[in-house]
Design a protein around this motif. Structure first.
Motif, PDB file in Angstrom:
ATOM      1  N   ALA B  53       0.819  -1.219   0.000  1.00 29.32           N
ATOM      2  CA  ALA B  53       0.000   0.000   0.000  1.00 29.32           C
ATOM      3  C   ALA B  53       0.849   1.264   0.000  1.00 29.32           C
ATOM      4  N   ILE B  65       1.835  -3.310  -9.786  1.00 30.88           N
ATOM      5  CA  ILE B  65       0.415  -3.644  -9.793  1.00 30.88           C
ATOM      6  C   ILE B  65      -0.088  -3.474 -11.213  1.00 30.88           C
ATOM      7  N   ARG B  78      -0.655   5.556  -4.976  1.00 29.70           N
ATOM      8  CA  ARG B  78      -0.967   4.152  -5.229  1.00 29.70           C
ATOM      9  C   ARG B  78      -2.429   3.840  -4.996  1.00 29.70           C
ATOM     10  N   TYR B  81      -5.056   2.257  -7.319  1.00 27.83           N
ATOM     11  CA  TYR B  81      -5.063   0.847  -7.704  1.00 27.83           C
ATOM     12  C   TYR B  81      -5.673  -0.041  -6.625  1.00 27.83           C
ATOM     13  N   LEU B  82      -5.789   0.528  -5.412  1.00 24.35           N
ATOM     14  CA  LEU B  82      -6.042  -0.312  -4.246  1.00 24.35           C
ATOM     15  C   LEU B  82      -7.345   0.007  -3.535  1.00 24.35           C
ATOM     16  N   ARG B  84      -8.517  -0.702   0.503  1.00 26.95           N
ATOM     17  CA  ARG B  84      -7.913  -1.188   1.743  1.00 26.95           C
ATOM     18  C   ARG B  84      -8.907  -1.199   2.900  1.00 26.95           C
ATOM     19  N   LEU B 169      -6.572  -4.234  -6.792  1.00 28.33           N
ATOM     20  CA  LEU B 169      -6.188  -5.150  -5.724  1.00 28.33           C
ATOM     21  C   LEU B 169      -6.861  -4.709  -4.432  1.00 28.33           C
ATOM     22  N   LEU B 171      -6.864  -5.063  -0.386  1.00 31.54           N
ATOM     23  CA  LEU B 171      -6.004  -5.470   0.725  1.00 31.54           C
ATOM     24  C   LEU B 171      -6.823  -5.488   2.013  1.00 31.54           C
TER      25      LEU B 171
END
Lengths: 310, 265
Positions: B53, B65, B78, B81-82, B84, B169, B171
């Motif tokens: 992350a 990623i 970032r 893309y994530l 969390r 993605l 997390l």
């Protein structure tokens, strides 16, 4: 009678300092940072305005430049804090200290510069208190309207998130460093603008006019919050409560001065007022804990309280 | 989708508190992989997620990623893309902001934030529909401060925020550890559902071996900053907790030590 006569002036000064307190609100309440730059940037605003007007510049341009000068001061603190990794309080103290020298330079090494009303005929002045009060109130309302709009935008929102939860802000793509800088810049711009207004009102600027400004600002924010917090939920009303806080503060000051308190004791008095008002929410929570056994209902009540205070 | 190569991280290097958190981690996740991560205390599970992350910079190694090298990107860059979700239910939401404001913040993840309105009326309608899916009655509480919600509700909201706009993605860092068993099960079921519906790639750290076996299509076990076991497909489905503990003892030469895991199993 002297007391009643001094009321309009107290209210006007309260509004001017209330405008400054809006700046303090942005850092203290929204960003959750105690920014001590304001003691310096308030005087910077006054210095820039008086020096520009006395050198023949347009008053409104001078007010705008006072705002910009405050923004620059805020930028310095913001960079100290985010890029130099200095704790916010210390970053503010550093800027504040350096502003003392800078303000003296702006004022060509004079501790204070008079702004002749006879010569420049500016609108906000001790000599015409009622119109000055109205103009200051209009400025305050306009400022609140602009900030209300700003904090309703995506950018304004990201500032609020930055102050509320930095981990969450970053996880959602918010650059917390940039947002802190924007907030501190904006805050000090407003503070300097009010410094410019006060120097008109009193007819001079002084390198020491900002001493203790942060305490007065905090007093206004906290008094406004403690007294109006329950009924004023809307963001614009919260800012208005801050201005009211400034007015109440100045009315109280005028009352105690009329009761015979020495003017030199004012700063001590201000600090104590702020200490007590800061303690009120804390004491309230403590008393509640002592008299009610922890129960689920209570826990949720405290959570509610905590969320409201946050 | 995710490619981690030779990742090393040492905290407090050179001091008495030196801690080698990651000791050469290589991990490749394919599109649609749902990987559960287990391991003992201090195995590096959370550090791995935090490194992906961007919470801490890497000592060495690389992370990419979806083909983009993100090793040097800051945490907020970032974020696009994530998605969390944190262990602490307080961490994923802004307590003193409204529910709809929190959702709107997540809805703009990875987008430029300018002077447009922070929430559109279309979004409000969309948020209501999304919240209805949680089945927690939150769809009528858009203007409630998130701080007034329970831990489980907040975690469900964080999950909803994390899966908005289908992140590359997802997390999940022990995101049910702080919840009571019933709420944890609900949040876990929701995670399963969102991952399936969005065909998301996910990495889920858990302390519960049963959960690690029951969820996802792949399981990795970490010890002392390394991945020591990687089970997928049919093999994973057949795993039992006993086998996992045995496997751990064999591979690491020690007993499985995770306070919460032992309590939970």
């Amino acid at each position: 009678m002297a007391f009643l006569n001094s009321m309009p002036s107290a209210v006007t000064q309260g509004i001017i300092w209330g405008i400054m307190a809006i700046g303090v609100y942005l850092t203290f309440k929204i960003l959750d940072v105690a920014d001590l730059t304001v003691d310096g940037s308030f005087a910077t605003g006054g210095a820039v305005l008086v020096v520009m007007v006395t050198s023949g510049q347009n008053l409104y341009l001078a007010m705008f430049c006072a705002f910009l000068a405050g923004c620059l001061a805020g930028l310095a603190t913001g960079i100290f804090h985010t890029k130099f990794g200095i704790p916010a309080i210390l970053a503010g103290i550093l800027t504040q200290l350096s502003l003392y020298s800078i303000n003296l330079r702006i004022q060509s090494d004079m501790a204070n510069i008079p702004l002749s009303y006879m010569k420049y005929k500016y609108p906000i002045t001790l000599r015409n208190i009622t119109p000055s009060m109205i103009i200051c109130a209009v400025i305050a309302v306009c400022l609140i309207a602009i900030l209300y709009w700003f904090f309703g935008t995506e950018l304004g929102h990201s500032l609020r998130v930055t102050g509320s939860n930095q981990s969450m802000a970053r996880a959602n793509g918010i650059n917390t460093d940039t947002n802190k800088i924007i907030g501190i810049v904006l805050s000090n711009g407003i503070v300097a603008l009010s410094g410019g207004i006060l120097s008109q009102y009193q007819g001079f600027c002084d390198v020491n006019m900002g001493r203790g400004a942060i305490v007065i600002g905090l007093a206004a924010v906290i008094i406004g919050d403690v007294i109006f917090g329950k009924i004023f939920q809307n963001f614009a009303l919260k800012l208005l409560a801050t201005v009211f806080g400034g007015v109440i503060y100045y009315i109280v000051i005028t009352v105690v001065l009329n009761l015979g308190m020495k003017a030199n004791d004012l700063k001590l008095f201000s600090a104590l007022v702020v200490a007590v008002f800061l303690a009120i929410p804390y004491w309230r929570a403590k008393i509640r804990q002592r008299f009610h056994k922890p129960q689920n209902a209570n826990v949720s009540q405290e959570k509610k309280e905590a969320a409201e205070n946050a | 989708m995710l490619e981690v190569k030779g990742l090393y991280k040492t905290f407090n290097a050179g001091s008495v508190n030196e801690k080698k958190a990651l000791n050469g981690v290589d991990l490749t996740l394919n599109n649609g992989d749902f990987v559960t991560v287990i391991g003992g205390n201090g195995a590096g599970k959370s550090t791995l997620l935090n490194m992906i992350a961007g919470v801490y910079p890497v000592d060495s190694g690389s992370i990419s990623i979806d083909g983009t090298d993100v090793t040097k990107l800051s945490e907020h860059k970032r974020a696009k893309y994530l998605g969390r979700v944190f262990q602490d239910p307080m961490m994923g939401t802004a307590a003193d902001m409204w529910l709809e404001e929190n959702l709107a913040v997540a809805n703009r993840r990875g987008k430029f934030r300018g002077f447009g309105w922070s929430i559109s009326s279309g979004e409000r309608k969309q948020f209501k529909e999304m919240l209805a899916k949680l089945d927690l009655g939150l769809e009528n509480r858009l203007t409630t401060k998130v701080g007034l919600l329970s831990g489980g509700q907040r975690q469900a909201v964080t999950l909803l925020m994390a899966v908005m706009n289908n992140p590359k993605l997802l997390l999940l860092d022990e995101h049910t550890a702080a919840l009571d068993p019933k709420t944890a099960a609900n949040v876990l079921a929701l995670s399963d559902r969102f991952i399936e519906e969005g065909n998301l790639t996910a990495l889920m750290v858990t302390h519960n071996m049963r959960d690690a076996i029951a969820h996802g299509n792949r399981l990795i076990m970490m010890n002392e900053g390394r991945i020591i076991l990687d089970v997928r497909g049919e093999d994973k489905k057949k795993l039992t907790v006993e086998e996992l503990l045995e496997e751990f003892a064999k591979l690491s030469g020690s007993e499985f030590a995770n306070d919460r895991a032992l309590l939970a199993n």
